[in-house]
Scaffold this motif. Structure first.
Motif, mmCIF file in Angstrom:
data_model
loop_
_atom_site.group_PDB
_atom_site.id
_atom_site.type_symbol
_atom_site.label_atom_id
_atom_site.label_comp_id
_atom_site.label_asym_id
_atom_site.label_seq_id
_atom_site.Cartn_x
_atom_site.Cartn_y
_atom_site.Cartn_z
ATOM 1 N N MET A 1 7.886 10.231 23.197
ATOM 2 C CA MET A 1 7.289 9.942 21.459
ATOM 3 C C MET A 1 7.189 8.483 21.140
ATOM 4 S SD MET A 1 9.438 11.459 18.143
ATOM 5 C CE MET A 1 9.586 13.162 19.078
ATOM 6 N N SER A 2 6.317 8.098 20.452
ATOM 7 C CA SER A 2 6.326 6.559 20.257
ATOM 8 C C SER A 2 6.805 6.627 18.574
ATOM 9 C CB SER A 2 4.962 6.133 20.139
ATOM 10 O OG SER A 2 4.241 6.960 19.058
ATOM 11 N N ASP A 3 7.228 5.355 18.197
ATOM 12 C CA ASP A 3 8.104 5.140 17.082
ATOM 13 C C ASP A 3 6.939 5.295 15.975
ATOM 14 O OD1 ASP A 3 10.725 4.821 18.347
ATOM 15 O OD2 ASP A 3 10.385 2.657 17.598
ATOM 16 N N GLY A 4 7.302 5.794 14.706
ATOM 17 C CA GLY A 4 6.397 5.648 13.695
ATOM 18 C C GLY A 4 6.399 4.293 13.017
ATOM 19 N N ARG A 5 5.847 4.271 12.016
ATOM 20 C CA ARG A 5 5.394 2.886 11.214
ATOM 21 C C ARG A 5 5.816 2.993 9.897
ATOM 22 N NH1 ARG A 5 0.359 -0.836 11.828
ATOM 23 N NH2 ARG A 5 1.414 -2.801 11.231
ATOM 24 N N LEU A 6 6.426 1.886 9.515
ATOM 25 C CA LEU A 6 7.116 1.854 8.075
ATOM 26 C C LEU A 6 6.047 0.916 7.446
ATOM 27 C CD1 LEU A 6 10.099 1.846 6.650
ATOM 28 C CD2 LEU A 6 9.347 -0.573 6.402
ATOM 29 N N PHE A 7 5.575 1.562 6.031
ATOM 30 C CA PHE A 7 4.663 0.958 5.222
ATOM 31 C C PHE A 7 5.361 0.566 3.985
ATOM 32 C CE2 PHE A 7 2.003 3.479 8.164
ATOM 33 C CZ PHE A 7 0.893 2.992 8.186
ATOM 34 N N TYR A 8 5.633 -0.816 3.814
ATOM 35 C CA TYR A 8 6.308 -1.345 2.864
ATOM 36 C C TYR A 8 5.568 -1.601 1.676
ATOM 37 C CZ TYR A 8 10.138 -4.531 0.878
ATOM 38 O OH TYR A 8 10.961 -4.881 0.164
ATOM 39 N N VAL A 9 5.663 -0.768 0.720
ATOM 40 C CA VAL A 9 4.667 -0.734 -0.724
ATOM 41 C C VAL A 9 5.547 -1.681 -1.428
ATOM 42 C CG1 VAL A 9 3.666 0.472 -2.288
ATOM 43 C CG2 VAL A 9 3.658 1.534 -0.104
ATOM 44 N N MET A 10 4.642 -2.665 -2.112
ATOM 45 C CA MET A 10 5.307 -3.669 -3.204
ATOM 46 C C MET A 10 4.127 -4.046 -4.378
ATOM 47 S SD MET A 10 5.780 -6.825 -0.484
ATOM 48 C CE MET A 10 4.913 -6.763 0.678
ATOM 49 N N GLY A 11 4.600 -4.583 -5.114
ATOM 50 C CA GLY A 11 3.667 -4.793 -6.070
ATOM 51 C C GLY A 11 4.223 -4.980 -7.661
ATOM 52 N N PRO A 12 3.560 -5.646 -8.516
ATOM 53 C CA PRO A 12 4.160 -6.041 -9.774
ATOM 54 C C PRO A 12 4.511 -4.626 -10.565
ATOM 55 C CG PRO A 12 1.762 -6.598 -9.820
ATOM 56 C CD PRO A 12 2.304 -6.112 -8.480
ATOM 57 N N SER A 13 5.325 -4.552 -11.546
ATOM 58 C CA SER A 13 5.407 -3.561 -12.452
ATOM 59 C C SER A 13 4.229 -3.319 -13.116
ATOM 60 C CB SER A 13 6.811 -4.060 -13.375
ATOM 61 O OG SER A 13 7.729 -3.803 -12.696
ATOM 62 N N GLY A 14 3.718 -2.024 -13.480
ATOM 63 C CA GLY A 14 2.701 -1.669 -14.079
ATOM 64 C C GLY A 14 1.471 -1.624 -13.044
ATOM 65 N N ALA A 15 1.531 -1.945 -11.726
ATOM 66 C CA ALA A 15 0.570 -1.950 -10.874
ATOM 67 C C ALA A 15 0.175 -0.467 -10.534
ATOM 68 C CB ALA A 15 0.630 -2.641 -9.739
ATOM 69 N N GLY A 16 1.163 0.465 -10.625
ATOM 70 C CA GLY A 16 1.155 2.020 -10.353
ATOM 71 C C GLY A 16 1.458 2.276 -8.843
ATOM 72 N N LYS A 17 2.686 1.580 -8.452
ATOM 73 C CA LYS A 17 3.193 1.796 -7.373
ATOM 74 C C LYS A 17 3.590 3.225 -7.339
ATOM 75 C CE LYS A 17 6.181 -1.344 -7.296
ATOM 76 N NZ LYS A 17 6.073 -1.799 -8.649
ATOM 77 N N ASP A 18 4.359 3.379 -8.191
ATOM 78 C CA ASP A 18 5.236 4.863 -8.532
ATOM 79 C C ASP A 18 4.004 6.156 -8.173
ATOM 80 O OD1 ASP A 18 7.569 3.886 -8.224
ATOM 81 O OD2 ASP A 18 7.761 3.992 -10.460
ATOM 82 N N SER A 19 3.106 5.730 -9.276
ATOM 83 C CA SER A 19 1.933 6.864 -9.205
ATOM 84 C C SER A 19 1.089 7.026 -7.883
ATOM 85 C CB SER A 19 0.941 6.507 -10.168
ATOM 86 O OG SER A 19 1.453 6.434 -11.479
ATOM 87 N N VAL A 20 0.861 5.863 -7.121
ATOM 88 C CA VAL A 20 0.416 5.960 -5.864
ATOM 89 C C VAL A 20 0.890 6.610 -4.916
ATOM 90 C CG1 VAL A 20 -0.810 4.496 -3.805
ATOM 91 C CG2 VAL A 20 -1.282 3.958 -6.350
ATOM 92 N N LEU A 21 2.240 6.427 -4.711
ATOM 93 C CA LEU A 21 3.342 6.927 -3.978
ATOM 94 C C LEU A 21 3.708 8.503 -4.340
ATOM 95 C CD1 LEU A 21 5.839 4.242 -3.553
ATOM 96 C CD2 LEU A 21 4.379 4.963 -1.911
ATOM 97 N N THR A 22 3.502 8.595 -5.310
ATOM 98 C CA THR A 22 3.617 10.163 -6.034
ATOM 99 C C THR A 22 2.224 11.006 -5.287
ATOM 100 O OG1 THR A 22 4.885 9.837 -7.796
ATOM 101 C CG2 THR A 22 3.876 12.156 -7.646
ATOM 102 N N TRP A 23 1.123 10.486 -5.603
ATOM 103 C CA TRP A 23 -0.016 10.887 -4.788
ATOM 104 C C TRP A 23 0.063 11.135 -3.239
ATOM 105 C CZ3 TRP A 23 -3.969 10.540 -1.481
ATOM 106 C CH2 TRP A 23 -5.048 11.514 -1.818
#
Length: 181
Positions: A1-23
């Motif tokens: 089994m190969s290791d998974g990949r970490l996707f490190y999501v960042m961005g300014p407040s108000g860019a909608g990170k939480d909304s995209v991650l919830t989607w």
């Protein structure tokens, strides 16, 4: 089994990170995508993301015991990503982390193969979103928008503009995860 990949999501407040991650959380389960919870010294009922609320004492106790893979401070709060993330990656899961631009270098040291993802939006869109959520004063919003240009886009970042339809931004991120970007 190969290791998974970490996707490190960042961005300014108000860019909608939480909304995209919830989607992605709602639509990515079938593809084995795991979204890491953040541990935050913010009350659970404070709104925003689904997080694990800890008191200052609880956070410090966990940090002293080495239970976090990564910690940082921002806006008067402590944030942590639990060590469970490394366990998930070792078992082949792709993991999304809602990170901080200020903690990005430490995240790269801890997870050298991470994929940086920058969620962004136009300054006008960000200002409107911040104003709508009602947590910052107009001066605070102006300062936040002014800081956007101060952060260079990290090399190798996937950049997602979240000015339009949330489903488009979420699907772009999910497709990148599925293809191994």
């Amino acid at each position: 089994m190969s290791d998974g990949r970490l996707f490190y999501v960042m961005g300014p407040s108000g860019a909608g990170k939480d909304s995209v991650l919830t989607w992605v959380r709602e639509h990515g389960v079938a593809f084995g995508v795991l979204c890491a919870h953040r541990y935050i010294t913010r009350p659970a009922h404070a709104g925003g993301e689904n997080h694990v609320a800890l008191s200052e004492a609880e956070f410090q106790s966990r940090e002293q015991r080495g239970l976090f893979a990564l910690t940082w401070q921002a806006h008067g709060l402590h944030y942590g990503i639990g060590n469970e993330v490394a366990h998930w990656l070792a078992r082949g899961a792709n993991v999304l982390v809602n990170g901080s631009r200020d903690a990005f270098r430490r995240a790269c040291e801890r997870f050298p193969t991470l994929q940086p993802v920058l969620i962004t939006a136009s300054p006008e869109c960000i200002a409107q979103r911040l104003m709508a959520r009602g947590r910052e004063s107009p001066a605070d919003i102006e300062a936040r928008v002014a800081r956007i240009a101060a952060y260079p886009v990290p090399s190798g970042s996937m950049v997602i503009c979240n000015d339009g339809c949330l489903a488009d931004a979420g699907a772009t991120l999910l497709q990148a995860i599925r293809s191994g970007h």
